[in-house]
Scaffold this motif. Structure first.
Motif, short mmCIF file in Angstrom:
data_model
loop_
_atom_site.label_atom_id
_atom_site.label_comp_id
_atom_site.label_asym_id
_atom_site.label_seq_id
_atom_site.Cartn_x
_atom_site.Cartn_y
_atom_site.Cartn_z
N ILE A 1 32.83 29.83 50.94
CA ILE A 1 32.48 28.99 49.80
C ILE A 1 32.58 27.52 50.24
CG2 ILE A 1 34.85 29.04 48.92
CD1 ILE A 1 33.68 29.03 46.07
N TYR A 2 31.67 26.72 49.71
CA TYR A 2 31.58 25.33 50.15
C TYR A 2 31.50 24.40 48.95
CZ TYR A 2 30.40 27.87 54.34
OH TYR A 2 30.44 28.74 55.40
N SER A 3 32.15 23.24 49.08
CA SER A 3 32.08 22.26 48.00
C SER A 3 30.64 21.80 47.85
CB SER A 3 33.01 21.08 48.28
OG SER A 3 32.65 20.44 49.48
N ASP B 1 44.00 31.06 44.87
CA ASP B 1 45.30 31.64 45.16
C ASP B 1 45.25 32.36 46.51
OD1 ASP B 1 44.19 34.20 44.68
OD2 ASP B 1 44.86 34.19 42.60
N GLU B 2 46.24 33.19 46.78
CA GLU B 2 46.31 33.86 48.09
C GLU B 2 45.14 34.81 48.34
OE1 GLU B 2 48.16 36.49 45.13
OE2 GLU B 2 48.53 34.40 45.61
N LYS B 3 44.44 35.23 47.30
CA LYS B 3 43.29 36.13 47.45
C LYS B 3 42.01 35.37 47.79
CE LYS B 3 45.36 39.90 45.68
NZ LYS B 3 45.95 40.81 46.59
N GLY B 4 41.99 34.07 47.54
CA GLY B 4 40.81 33.25 47.78
C GLY B 4 40.44 32.45 46.55
N TYR B 5 39.19 32.08 46.46
CA TYR B 5 38.71 31.34 45.29
C TYR B 5 38.29 32.31 44.20
CZ TYR B 5 38.74 26.83 47.61
OH TYR B 5 39.14 25.68 48.23
N ARG B 6 38.70 32.03 42.98
CA ARG B 6 38.29 32.82 41.81
C ARG B 6 37.11 32.08 41.20
NH1 ARG B 6 40.64 32.96 36.46
NH2 ARG B 6 42.04 31.37 37.23
N TYR C 1 29.02 26.09 46.35
CA TYR C 1 27.88 26.76 46.95
C TYR C 1 28.35 27.99 47.69
CZ TYR C 1 24.25 27.56 50.47
OH TYR C 1 23.30 28.13 51.28
N ILE C 2 27.65 29.11 47.50
CA ILE C 2 27.90 30.34 48.24
C ILE C 2 26.59 30.73 48.93
CG2 ILE C 2 28.47 32.78 48.06
CD1 ILE C 2 30.20 32.11 45.68
N PRO C 3 26.61 30.92 50.24
CA PRO C 3 25.38 31.28 50.96
C PRO C 3 24.99 32.74 50.72
CG PRO C 3 27.24 31.25 52.46
CD PRO C 3 27.76 30.78 51.13
N SER C 4 23.79 33.08 51.14
CA SER C 4 23.37 34.48 51.06
C SER C 4 24.25 35.34 51.96
CB SER C 4 21.90 34.63 51.45
OG SER C 4 21.70 34.20 52.77
N HIS C 5 24.38 36.59 51.61
CA HIS C 5 25.14 37.59 52.35
C HIS C 5 26.65 37.34 52.33
CE1 HIS C 5 21.29 39.08 53.55
NE2 HIS C 5 20.99 37.94 54.10
N ALA C 6 27.12 36.55 51.36
CA ALA C 6 28.57 36.37 51.17
C ALA C 6 29.10 37.54 50.34
CB ALA C 6 28.86 35.05 50.48
N THR C 7 30.30 37.96 50.62
CA THR C 7 30.90 39.08 49.89
C THR C 7 31.87 38.56 48.84
OG1 THR C 7 30.72 40.51 51.83
CG2 THR C 7 32.29 41.18 50.13
#
Length: 87
Positions: free
Chosen positions: A66-68, A46-51, A11-17
Motif C-alpha cells: 500500500i502506498y500513500s 496495527d500488527e496485521k497491516g493496514y485496515r 493506492y493499492i497496485p494490481s495483484h495486491a492481496t
C-alpha cells in the motif's frame, strides 16, 4: 515509506492481496487479489497491516503493498474521477 494515517486515501497496485480476519483477528476468513490498481480509504494500522475499505468491505493489506496517495499527483490522469468512494 511514511505511515499512512487513518482517514487518508491510499493506492493499492494490481495483484495486491487483501485479507479478512475473524472477530478475534486470529484466523484469515477471506482473501482476494486486486485485478487493477485502486484507491482505498485507510481505517487504521496495527500488527496485521493496514485496515482499509475496499469494495465496500473492511480488509487488511500488508504495509509493503500500500502506498500513500496525493491526489494532486494524479490530476492529469483520466481515472481519478472513477475512484470508488463507497463505504
Amino acid at each position: 515509506m511514511d505511515k499512512i494515517s487513518k482517514g487518508e486515501l491510499a493506492y493499492i497496485p494490481s495483484h495486491a492481496t487483501l485479507v479478512g480476519f475473524d472477530k478475534n483477528k486470529k484466523s484469515v476468513t477471506k482473501a482476494i487479489q486486486t485485478d487493477k490498481p485502486t484507491v482505498v480509504l485507510v481505517l487504521g494500522f496495527d500488527e496485521k497491516g493496514y485496515r482499509v475499505i475496499f469494495s465496500g468491505s473492511e480488509w487488511y493489506i500488508s504495509k509493503g503493498s500500500i502506498y500513500s496517495l496525493d491526489l494532486n499527483d494524479l490530476k492529469d490522469y483520466n481515472y481519478v474521477s472513477n475512484i470508488d468512494r463507497s463505504i
